[in-house]
Design an enzyme around this catalytic site. Structure first.
Site, short mmCIF file in Angstrom:
data_model
loop_
_atom_site.label_atom_id
_atom_site.label_comp_id
_atom_site.label_asym_id
_atom_site.label_seq_id
_atom_site.Cartn_x
_atom_site.Cartn_y
_atom_site.Cartn_z
N HIS A 73 -2.53 20.42 17.97
CA HIS A 73 -3.49 20.50 16.88
C HIS A 73 -3.51 21.87 16.21
O HIS A 73 -4.28 22.10 15.28
CB HIS A 73 -4.89 20.13 17.37
CG HIS A 73 -4.97 18.72 17.88
ND1 HIS A 73 -4.78 17.63 17.07
CD2 HIS A 73 -5.18 18.23 19.12
CE1 HIS A 73 -4.88 16.53 17.79
NE2 HIS A 73 -5.12 16.86 19.03
N LYS A 79 -11.30 15.14 4.01
CA LYS A 79 -9.95 15.23 4.59
C LYS A 79 -9.00 15.89 3.60
O LYS A 79 -8.28 16.85 3.95
CB LYS A 79 -9.44 13.84 4.97
CG LYS A 79 -7.99 13.82 5.46
CD LYS A 79 -7.55 12.40 5.76
CE LYS A 79 -6.09 12.34 6.11
NZ LYS A 79 -5.75 13.07 7.35
N SER A 139 4.32 9.97 18.87
CA SER A 139 4.43 9.96 17.41
C SER A 139 5.08 11.24 16.91
O SER A 139 4.98 12.30 17.52
CB SER A 139 3.04 9.81 16.78
OG SER A 139 2.20 10.88 17.15
N ASP A 195 -0.64 4.17 26.67
CA ASP A 195 -1.60 5.28 26.51
C ASP A 195 -3.03 4.82 26.76
O ASP A 195 -3.47 3.79 26.24
CB ASP A 195 -1.52 5.83 25.08
CG ASP A 195 -0.20 6.55 24.81
OD1 ASP A 195 0.45 6.96 25.78
OD2 ASP A 195 0.17 6.69 23.64
N ASN A 229 -15.60 8.35 20.50
CA ASN A 229 -14.25 8.78 20.13
C ASN A 229 -14.30 9.97 19.18
O ASN A 229 -13.28 10.35 18.61
CB ASN A 229 -13.48 7.62 19.47
CG ASN A 229 -12.03 8.00 19.19
OD1 ASN A 229 -11.43 8.78 19.92
ND2 ASN A 229 -11.47 7.48 18.12
N GLU A 232 7.20 6.21 15.84
CA GLU A 232 6.06 5.43 15.34
C GLU A 232 5.83 5.51 13.83
O GLU A 232 4.69 5.58 13.37
CB GLU A 232 4.78 5.82 16.09
CG GLU A 232 4.91 5.69 17.59
CD GLU A 232 3.66 6.08 18.37
OE1 GLU A 232 2.59 6.23 17.74
OE2 GLU A 232 3.75 6.24 19.59
#
Length: 737
Positions: free
Chosen positions: A665, A3, A404, A570, A98, A455
Site C-alpha cells: 500500500h 477516490k 493480483s 484467500d 471490512n 487477475e
C-alpha cells in the site's frame, strides 16, 4: 469523487486546494441529504482517508519518524509511507467490518500537541450547510483511539487515555463556544469483551468531559455493550446511543434490547436507538417500528431513532441502480433510503395507542438449518507431513506473489467496453490474454518461482465470483469505502448459492500454457465472500458459508483436473467476522474453519493449498488458523513488526509460511537489504522449527493498486534478497557438514 480526487492529488495532477474543495463538496452533500430527509441532528462525518488517522493528526500524535513533516504531507505519509519513510502506520480491520483503519502507535513518550483547526473548520462548514441547531460534531473518543492502538510493552493504556483527555476537553470547550447542540463521542470499544473492565477510565474521561459544559452523546455501535451496560448508563452524559441489531444474519443476535429490559434505562438521558440496520442493504421492514414500540411500552419515551452504525458501510443511493429487477430493488435500502426509514420509524410509533403497540410484530431471527454433510468432506486424504513431499518442488526461500497485478487503464477500459457493448466477448478475452501474457513474461524475467495470472478479468476479488455464482446480484453504483481511495462494490446475496459452471479454469489454462513454472489457481474463500458481501438476513451466515464452500469445492476439482498444482484460497476476512465478544468466538470459528476445509479438502495430496490472511490481528485465533490445514499460509506482515511471526513461532506452527516482506500500500520500492533484513528477522524467530527454507518470500498482499514500474522494481529486489538468503543458507549448511 473522493477516490479520483485523492489519486489525482497523490500523482501531483491536482493541488491541495483542489483536493480540499472536492472533500468539502462531498461532506456538504452528505450532510444536506440528512437534513433534507428530516433528520433532526446531523452528524458531521467525512474524512480524507480514515477517521482514526484524522484524530491521530488532530491530536498531534504522529510517530517521531513523521515529526519533520507538516500538514497533508504528514497526514498522507502516515497513511501510505514515502520513499524516505517506508513504514506507514499499521493498518487493520475496524472491529468486525471490512473497513480498514490506521492504528495509533503509542509508547511511553506519547504526548499530544493538538491542532484542531481543521476539525473546527469542518464544524463551521456543517453549521453553514444544515444550521447550527442541527450540526453535531463527531469525535472519536480517547478510550477507543487508545483501545485500538498498538501500545508499547509495559505502557498503561489507562495512562495514555489520561494524557489525551485534557486535549479533548479543550476541544469540547471550543465546540461549546460555537453553539453546537451536542457532541457525539464515539466509543465502540465498549462493545469488546474486556469493556467491563474499562469502568474507571470511562468514568474519569466523561467526568472531565462533563466539565466542558457541552451536551454529550456517548455513541457505541457494532454490537451490544454487554456487562459494561450497567455502569455505562450512569456516566455523566446527556444521551447514550446503542446498537440494537449487531451483525446482519448472525444467529448469535444482539443483546441490547435484553439489557434494557433487564436493567432499564435512565429517565434523565436520551436513548439513541440504533434500530435501522446500517450494515445491511435490505430494507428493515417492520423491525424498527417493533423495536421502538417495545421501548415505548417499557416507558422509555426520550428516544432518538438512528442507524445501528455509521452509514459509511452502505452504498449511497439505490435510485441510481437501473439494471436490478424491480422486485429486488424494492427490497433494498441504501444509505439514502435508510435516512427515510429512520424518519419513518419515528413517525410511525409516535401516534400509536397501547393496543396498537401490543400488535406490532416481533423481529425474526434468521433460520439456522444446517446442511447435512459427511465428516470426511472436511479432511484431506493425507496429513501434511505425508503430502508435502509430493507437492511442487521449489528452492529454499521460494518466491511468489499474492495474486493480483496492476489494474491498468487498458484493462479497466476493456471491462467497461464489454459492459457497454462496444466490444464483444472475443475481443475482450483477447485483451485479457494479452495482459496475462505480459504478466507471465514479467514474472519469468524477474525469476519468481511460482507465478500468477494477474487477475486482469477481476475488478474485485469477491465481485468476480459473485458474478459467476447463482444466488448473487450486483449493483452498478454500490461502492463502499474499504480504506483511503480503495472502494469495493459488494455483491448482494439474495438466494441460495450454487455454481452453474467453472469460474477460473479458462484463465488458469491460458496462463499455464505460457510457462513451465507452476501458475496458481486463485480463488476467494467462502468466509471472505460472505463477509465482503451483503448477506441475506433470513438465513444464518453459517448456512450461507456452507453453500459457498460447496460451490468452491467444485471449482477446486475443475482446476485440479485442468492441471493446476497450486490453488490459493484467500481468507483475509476470516478474523473480521469474529463476534466482538470473545465468549461468542467458538461458534463462529467452528463454522468458518469448517467452511474453508469443506471447500479445499477435496483435492489430491499432490495439490498444494495456499491461503492468505491480511490486515487483522490474528495472534488470538492461532488454533483456528492452524485448523484451516492449508499447506502454505501467507500473511500481511510488513507494518506489524513481525508480531504475527513471533506468535506463530511460539505457537509451534509447522506448515509452510509466507510473511509479507514489503508493504503493497506504499509507493516506496523496498531496497534489497531491507527485504533481506526482513527475511532474516523471520528466521531469527525460530519459525518452522528450524526449517526456515520453507519460508515463502512474497509481498504483503495483491498488487492491483500499484503501477507496473513500482511492481517490477519491488519484485526484482525481493527476488534478489531471496537469492542472497538462499546462498547464505547453503553456506551455513556446507559449514555445518
Amino acid at each position: 469523487e473522493m477516490k479520483r480526487a485523492l489519486e489525482s492529488y497523490w500523482k501531483k495532477k491536482s493541488t491541495e486546494e483542489d483536493l480540499l474543495k472536492v472533500a468539502a463538496k462531498v461532506d456538504h452533500d452528505a450532510w444536506k441529504a440528512q437534513a433534507d430527509a428530516g433528520v433532526d441532528l446531523v452528524g458531521l462525518d467525512g474524512t480524507l482517508y480514515d477517521q482514526s488517522l484524522d484524530w491521530i493528526f488532530y491530536l498531534g500524535l504522529a510517530p517521531k519518524r513523521f515529526a519533520h513533516l507538516e500538514g497533508l504531507t504528514q497526514y498522507f505519509a502516515m497513511a501510505r509511507g514515502t520513499d524516505e519513510i517506508q513504514l506507514a502506520l499499521d493498518m487493520s480491520k475496524y472491529l468486525d467490518t471490512n473497513y480498514h483503519y490506521l492504528k495509533l502507535e503509542a509508547d511511553a513518550d506519547l504526548k499530544p500537541t493538538p491542532n484542531f483547526a481543521g476539525f473546527i473548520d469542518k464544524v463551521k462548514r456543517g453549521q453553514a450547510a444544515v444550521g447550527a441547531d442541527k450540526a453535531v460534531p463527531i469525535i472519536l473518543g480517547p478510550n477507543t483511539l487508545v483501545g485500538l492502538a498498538t501500545v508499547a510493552e509495559g505502557v498503561s493504556r489507562s495512562d495514555l487515555v489520561a494524557r489525551l483527555v485534557p486535549a479533548y476537553v479543550d476541544l469540547l470547550q471550543q465546540l461549546k463556544e460555537l453553539g453546537v447542540p451536542e457532541v457525539q463521542v464515539h466509543e465502540p470499544v465498549l462493545t469488546l469483551s474486556h469493556a467491563a473492565g474499562l469502568k474507571d477510565d470511562f468514568q474519569k474521561t466523561f467526568d472531565a468531559f462533563a466539565g466542558a459544559g457541552v451536551r454529550i452523546n456517548l455513541v457505541t455501535a457494532y454490537d451490544d455493550i454487554g456487562d459494561a451496560y450497567e455502569w455505562a448508563i450512569k456516566l455523566p452524559v446527556q444521551a447514550i446511543s446503542l446498537d440494537f441489531l449487531g451483525v446482519p444474519g448472525s444467529a448469535l443476535g444482539c443483546a441490547t434490547a435484553d439489557l434494557i429490559a433487564k436493567h432499564g434505562f435512565p429517565q434523565d438521558k436520551r436513548l439513541g436507538a440504533g434500530i435501522v440496520d446500517g450494515r445491511s442493504v435490505w430494507a428493515d421492514g417492520d423491525v424498527p417500528t417493533a423495536l421502538l414500540g417495545s421501548l415505548v411500552k417499557q416507558g422509555i419515551t426520550n428516544i432518538s431513532v438512528q442507524s445501528s452504525v455509521s452509514l459509511q458501510h452502505l452504498p449511497v443511493d439505490k435510485r441510481i441502480e437501473k439494471g436490478l429487477a424491480p422486485q429486488l430493488l424494492e427490497r433494498l435500502s441504501f444509505a439514502t433510503q435508510k435516512l427515510d426509514e429512520i424518519v419513518a420509524a419515528a413517525r410511525a410509533v409516535a401516534g400509536l395507542t397501547p393496543d396498537q403497540l401490543d400488535r406490532l410484530p416481533a423481529p425474526k431471527a434468521p433460520t439456522d438449518d444446517q446442511l447435512e454433510l459427511e465428516e470426511k468432506l472436511f479432511e484431506r486424504s493425507e496429513d501434511f507431513e505425508t503430502r508435502r513431499p509430493k507437492q511442487i518442488d521449489v528452492p529454499a526461500f521460494p518466491t511468489t506473489t499474492i495474486g493480483s497485478f496492476p489494474q491498468t487503464n487498458d484493462i479497466r477500459n476493456a471491462r467497461k467496453e464489454l459492459r457497454e457493448g462496444t466490444i464483444d466477448q472475443t475481443a475482450y478475452e483477447k485483451r485479457v490474454n494479452e495482459y496475462m501474457a505480459y504478466a507471465i513474461d514479467v514474472q519469468e524475467k524477474i525469476g519468481l518461482d511460482v507465478l500468477v495470472h494477474g487477475e486482469p478479468e477481476r475488478s474485485d476479488m469477491v465481485e468476480y465470483f459473485g458474478q459467476k455464482l447463482d444466488g448473487f446480484e450486483f449493483t452498478t453504483g454500490g461502492w463502499v469505502q474499504s480504506y483511503g481511495s480503495r472502494y469495493v462494490r459488494p455483491p448482494l446475496i439474495y438466494d441460495d448459492v450454487s455454481r452453474p459452471a467453472a469460474m477460473t479454469v479458462k484463465e488458469f489454462q491460458y496462463a499455464q500454457s505460457l510457462t513451465r513454472k507452476p501458475v496458481k489457481g486463485m480463488l476467494t474463500g467462502p468466509v471472505t465472500i460472505l463477509n465482503w458481501s451483503f448477506p441475506r438476513k433470513d438465513v444464518s451466515r453459517s448456512v450461507q458459508a456452507a453453500q459457498l464452500a460447496l460451490a468452491l469445492r467444485k471449482e477446486m476439482v475443475d482446476l485440479e483436473a485442468a492441471g493446476c498444482k497450486v490453488i490459493q484460497v484467500d481468507e483475509p476476512a476470516l478474523r473480521e467476522g469474529l463476534p466482538l465478544k470473545k465468549e461468542r468466538w467458538e461458534s463462529y470459528l467452528a463454522w468458518a474453519v469448517r467452511s474453508f476445509r469443506l471447500a479445499t479438502s477435496v483435492v489430491k495430496p499432490e495439490t498444494q493449498v495456499v491461503t492468505h490472511l491480511c490486515y487483522s490481528d490474528f495472534e488470538d485465533i492461532l488454533p483456528a488458523i492452524d485448523g484451516l490445514k492449508a499447506d502454505v499460509l501467507t500473511i500481511e506482515n510488513s507494518r506489524s513488526g513481525d508480531a504475527m511471526i513471533r506468535a506463530l513461532a511460539e505457537f509451534g506452527y509447522s506448515r509452510d509460511l509466507g510473511p509479507g516482506v514489503y508493504d503493497v500500500h506504499s509507493p516506496a520500492v523496498p531496497p534489497v537489504e531491507g527485504v533481506r533484513g526482513k527475511i532474516k528477522s523471520f528466521v531469527d524467530t525460530g519459525i518452522l522449527g528450524g526449517h526456515p527454507e520453507r519460508l515463502w518470500i512474497n509481498p504483503d498482499c495483491g498488487l492491483k493498486t500499484r503501477d507496473w514500474a513500482e511492481v517490477s522494481a519491488s519484485l526484482i529486489n525481493m527476488v534478489k534478497a531471496a537469492a542472497e538468503m538462499r546462498a547464505l543458507s547453503n553456506i551455513a549448511k556446507s559449514q555445518a557438514n
